[in-house]
Motif scaffolding. Structure first.
Motif, mmCIF file in Angstrom:
data_model
loop_
_atom_site.group_PDB
_atom_site.id
_atom_site.type_symbol
_atom_site.label_atom_id
_atom_site.label_comp_id
_atom_site.label_asym_id
_atom_site.label_seq_id
_atom_site.Cartn_x
_atom_site.Cartn_y
_atom_site.Cartn_z
ATOM 1 N N LEU A 140 18.613 128.423 86.416
ATOM 2 C CA LEU A 140 18.037 127.377 85.572
ATOM 3 C C LEU A 140 17.183 127.979 84.462
ATOM 4 C CD1 LEU A 140 17.420 124.466 84.815
ATOM 5 C CD2 LEU A 140 15.637 124.450 86.594
ATOM 6 N N VAL A 141 16.449 129.037 84.771
ATOM 7 C CA VAL A 141 15.610 129.673 83.754
ATOM 8 C C VAL A 141 16.470 130.240 82.623
ATOM 9 C CG1 VAL A 141 14.019 131.582 83.299
ATOM 10 C CG2 VAL A 141 13.735 130.185 85.350
ATOM 11 N N ILE A 142 17.577 130.903 82.986
ATOM 12 C CA ILE A 142 18.468 131.450 81.958
ATOM 13 C C ILE A 142 19.068 130.327 81.122
ATOM 14 C CG2 ILE A 142 20.575 132.774 81.544
ATOM 15 C CD1 ILE A 142 20.003 134.320 84.088
ATOM 16 N N ALA A 143 19.497 129.248 81.783
ATOM 17 C CA ALA A 143 20.073 128.117 81.057
ATOM 18 C C ALA A 143 19.068 127.538 80.068
ATOM 19 C CB ALA A 143 20.535 127.041 82.039
ATOM 20 N N GLU A 144 17.803 127.445 80.468
ATOM 21 C CA GLU A 144 16.780 126.929 79.567
ATOM 22 C C GLU A 144 16.530 127.881 78.399
ATOM 23 O OE1 GLU A 144 13.986 124.323 82.613
ATOM 24 O OE2 GLU A 144 13.588 126.465 82.358
ATOM 25 N N GLN A 145 16.438 129.176 78.694
ATOM 26 C CA GLN A 145 16.178 130.161 77.637
ATOM 27 C C GLN A 145 17.300 130.174 76.605
ATOM 28 O OE1 GLN A 145 15.667 133.804 79.828
ATOM 29 N NE2 GLN A 145 13.469 133.486 80.142
ATOM 30 N N PHE A 146 18.529 130.215 77.077
ATOM 31 C CA PHE A 146 19.650 130.320 76.149
ATOM 32 C C PHE A 146 20.017 128.964 75.547
ATOM 33 C CE2 PHE A 146 19.583 134.537 77.538
ATOM 34 C CZ PHE A 146 20.270 135.273 76.587
ATOM 35 N N GLY A 147 19.657 127.889 76.212
ATOM 36 C CA GLY A 147 19.764 126.587 75.574
ATOM 37 C C GLY A 147 18.787 126.476 74.411
ATOM 38 N N THR A 148 17.611 127.060 74.585
ATOM 39 C CA THR A 148 16.628 127.092 73.500
ATOM 40 C C THR A 148 17.148 127.922 72.332
ATOM 41 O OG1 THR A 148 14.800 126.873 75.083
ATOM 42 C CG2 THR A 148 14.256 127.695 72.884
ATOM 43 N N LEU A 149 17.741 129.075 72.640
ATOM 44 C CA LEU A 149 18.313 129.907 71.583
ATOM 45 C C LEU A 149 19.431 129.180 70.843
ATOM 46 C CD1 LEU A 149 18.402 133.323 73.464
ATOM 47 C CD2 LEU A 149 17.027 132.790 71.441
ATOM 48 N N GLU A 150 20.265 128.476 71.601
ATOM 49 C CA GLU A 150 21.357 127.717 70.979
ATOM 50 C C GLU A 150 20.791 126.626 70.061
ATOM 51 O OE1 GLU A 150 25.347 126.601 70.163
ATOM 52 O OE2 GLU A 150 24.533 128.397 71.154
ATOM 53 N N ALA A 151 19.646 126.055 70.437
ATOM 54 C CA ALA A 151 19.017 125.046 69.582
ATOM 55 C C ALA A 151 18.457 125.681 68.310
ATOM 56 C CB ALA A 151 17.911 124.325 70.357
ATOM 57 N N PHE A 152 17.946 126.902 68.436
ATOM 58 C CA PHE A 152 17.451 127.630 67.264
ATOM 59 C C PHE A 152 18.593 128.021 66.326
ATOM 60 C CE2 PHE A 152 13.442 129.249 69.536
ATOM 61 C CZ PHE A 152 12.584 128.493 68.744
ATOM 62 N N ALA A 153 19.689 128.493 66.905
ATOM 63 C CA ALA A 153 20.800 129.039 66.111
ATOM 64 C C ALA A 153 22.117 128.459 66.614
ATOM 65 C CB ALA A 153 20.812 130.558 66.213
ATOM 66 N N PRO A 154 22.396 127.199 66.332
ATOM 67 C CA PRO A 154 23.593 126.540 66.879
ATOM 68 C C PRO A 154 24.874 127.282 66.532
ATOM 69 C CG PRO A 154 22.135 124.947 65.819
ATOM 70 C CD PRO A 154 21.606 126.299 65.477
ATOM 71 N N GLY A 155 25.713 127.478 67.559
ATOM 72 C CA GLY A 155 27.006 128.107 67.344
ATOM 73 C C GLY A 155 26.972 129.600 67.159
ATOM 74 N N ARG A 156 25.812 130.237 67.374
ATOM 75 C CA ARG A 156 25.708 131.681 67.147
ATOM 76 C C ARG A 156 25.335 132.475 68.391
ATOM 77 N NH1 ARG A 156 22.240 134.352 63.280
ATOM 78 N NH2 ARG A 156 20.699 132.692 63.152
ATOM 79 N N ILE A 157 25.201 131.850 69.542
ATOM 80 C CA ILE A 157 24.619 132.530 70.696
ATOM 81 C C ILE A 157 25.673 132.885 71.748
ATOM 82 C CG2 ILE A 157 22.914 132.371 72.543
ATOM 83 C CD1 ILE A 157 21.730 132.585 69.709
ATOM 84 N N ASP A 158 25.648 134.137 72.197
ATOM 85 C CA ASP A 158 26.471 134.622 73.302
ATOM 86 C C ASP A 158 25.556 134.918 74.488
ATOM 87 O OD1 ASP A 158 28.807 134.689 71.704
ATOM 88 O OD2 ASP A 158 28.322 136.709 71.002
ATOM 89 N N LEU A 159 25.964 134.506 75.663
ATOM 90 C CA LEU A 159 25.231 134.813 76.888
ATOM 91 C C LEU A 159 26.071 135.773 77.719
ATOM 92 C CD1 LEU A 159 23.070 134.555 79.042
ATOM 93 C CD2 LEU A 159 24.005 132.306 79.659
ATOM 94 N N GLY A 160 25.800 137.062 77.554
ATOM 95 C CA GLY A 160 26.473 138.080 78.349
ATOM 96 C C GLY A 160 25.709 138.320 79.630
ATOM 97 N N LEU A 161 26.412 138.313 80.759
ATOM 98 C CA LEU A 161 25.775 138.378 82.074
ATOM 99 C C LEU A 161 26.251 139.590 82.860
ATOM 100 C CD1 LEU A 161 26.316 134.626 82.893
ATOM 101 C CD2 LEU A 161 24.082 135.676 82.427
ATOM 102 N N GLY A 162 25.304 140.265 83.505
ATOM 103 C CA GLY A 162 25.633 141.382 84.374
ATOM 104 C C GLY A 162 25.086 141.159 85.763
ATOM 105 N N ARG A 163 25.593 141.910 86.738
ATOM 106 C CA ARG A 163 25.142 141.726 88.121
ATOM 107 C C ARG A 163 24.294 142.878 88.622
ATOM 108 N NH1 ARG A 163 28.620 143.959 92.352
ATOM 109 N NH2 ARG A 163 30.149 145.372 91.426
ATOM 110 N N ALA A 164 24.110 143.927 87.803
ATOM 111 C CA ALA A 164 23.232 145.036 88.171
ATOM 112 C C ALA A 164 21.788 144.662 87.858
ATOM 113 C CB ALA A 164 23.641 146.291 87.414
ATOM 114 N N PRO A 165 20.809 145.352 88.446
ATOM 115 C CA PRO A 165 19.415 145.002 88.165
ATOM 116 C C PRO A 165 18.915 145.474 86.814
ATOM 117 C CG PRO A 165 19.514 146.847 89.681
ATOM 118 C CD PRO A 165 20.930 146.351 89.522
ATOM 119 N N GLY A 166 19.582 146.471 86.210
ATOM 120 C CA GLY A 166 19.091 147.019 84.957
ATOM 121 C C GLY A 166 17.860 147.876 85.139
#
Length: 358
Positions: free
Chosen positions: A97-123
């Motif tokens: 939910l936190v990621i969805a909110e963060q990237f939903g906010t980004l999409e609102a800032f820059a409509p049609g320009r946002i990619d959400l790339g996801l990984g499963r490692a901890p980084g």
């Protein structure tokens, strides 16, 4: 679908993009590194690079990219057209939910320009992962990733079925507020797990060739064999991350990339730090095992004059069949990284002032 598939510019055989780690060199600060990120994003947009992604890393002194969503919001304010995204957000570190909110906010800032790339490692290392996830989430592993991904996608689409515990929960900004639209979801990987999952779900796939070159072709083959068309994508689309650095002088290129190799050696041996200067890297006395590691690492870093880098990138495209190249330039100073992208753009004849094609 068109937002996923990039368009090549100039004489490049495939679209060219940028992966930024916001590296911090010895004698420099995170503030300087992040200012360089803005400069590179502006250059990338003006020269027709297709996307600009930032990575999630934690507890690493040599990088300043622990918070991709924050960096991307800043970059969105300084660009107009280029696609911006995460390369990636490490899903197990965060509640969906936190990621969805963060990237939903980004999409609102820059409509049609946002990619959400996801990984499963901890980084990061295990201890830092524990601090990020807290003890009750540390046990989550690869088996949980598909379920986390499904939950995140439901939040992004706002389509939990009736009766689901989350059916009355909405990620905002998001579709509940209209109009419908969400970031483009990608899977990232350095092995076969995410390749197979991305294929089975019909998602675009980005492979970390820059640190897992031996697995690139097997993973891409697995992705293509596993691919099933979806509402997101009707045919496979594979991006590979590649480390490349161009300078006017071949010897200087070698001198610059050695700093990244020494930094990686220190990270792999449990002694991470700021990116060393070229002088420090040249003066370092490598033992036999360290020299083998550095030589192996640099074998997969395309470096040299602009024409040599172009040849190396073109050869890599032919060998892998990649649909897009995402170039990361690791060096001590921001000036060298910025200049490298400019030289690569020149080598491919990317038009000045082209702008990204979001």
């Amino acid at each position: 679908m068109n937002a996923i598939r990039g368009t090549a510019s100039g004489s490049a055989p495939v679209p060219l993009s940028v992966l930024d780690l916001a590296t911090v060199g010895s004698g420099h600060t995170a503030t300087e590194a992040l200012r360089t990120s803005v400069d590179i994003a502006k250059l990338a947009e003006s020269r027709g690079f297709y996307r600009y992604w930032v990575a999630e890393h934690h507890s690493m002194p040599g990088v300043a990219s622990s918070s991709p969503a924050v960096i991307l919001a800043h970059l969105a304010a300084h660009t107009e057209r280029i696609r911006l995204g995460s390369g990636g957000v490490m899903l197990p570190n965060h509640a969906p939910l936190v990621i969805a909110e963060q990237f939903g906010t980004l999409e609102a800032f820059a409509p049609g320009r946002i990619d959400l790339g996801l990984g499963r490692a901890p980084g990061t290392d295990g201890g830092t992962a524990a601090a990020l996830r807290r003890s009750d989430r540390l046990r989550e592993g690869a088996d949980d990733f598909p379920q986390q991904l499904a939950e995140l996608t439901r939040f992004l689409d706002d389509d939990f079925p009736d009766g689901h515990p989350y059916s009355r929960i909405h990620a905002v900004p998001g579709p509940v507020q209209g109009p419908k639209g969400r970031p483009s979801v990608w899977l990232l990987g350095s092995s076969g797990f995410s390749a197979r999952l991305a294929g089975s779900l019909g998602l675009p796939f980005a492979f970390a060739h820059h640190f897992s070159a031996q697995n690139t072709i097997p993973a891409l083959d697995l992705y293509r064999e596993s691919f099933r068309p979806s509402a997101d994508l009707d045919a496979p689309y594979a991006v590979i991350g590649v480390s490349a650095l161009a300078t006017e002088d071949k010897k200087e290129a070698r001198r610059q990339v050695l700093t990244g190799a020494l930094s990686m050696l220190r990270l792999r041996t449990g002694n991470p730090g700021l990116i060393p200067t070229p002088e420090e890297a040249e003066a370092y006395e490598f033992n036999a095992m360290e020299r083998d590691f550095v030589d192996s690492w640099l074998a997969n870093v395309i470096h040299g004059t602009p024409d040599e880098v172009r040849t190396g990138l073109d050869d890599l495209t032919k060998r892998t069949g990649a649909d897009e190249l995402m170039i990361t330039a690791n060096a001590h100073g921001g000036g060298a990284r910025l200049r490298s992208y400019e030289l690569i753009a020149d080598a491919y004849g990317l038009p000045v002032g082209a702008g990204g094609r979001g």
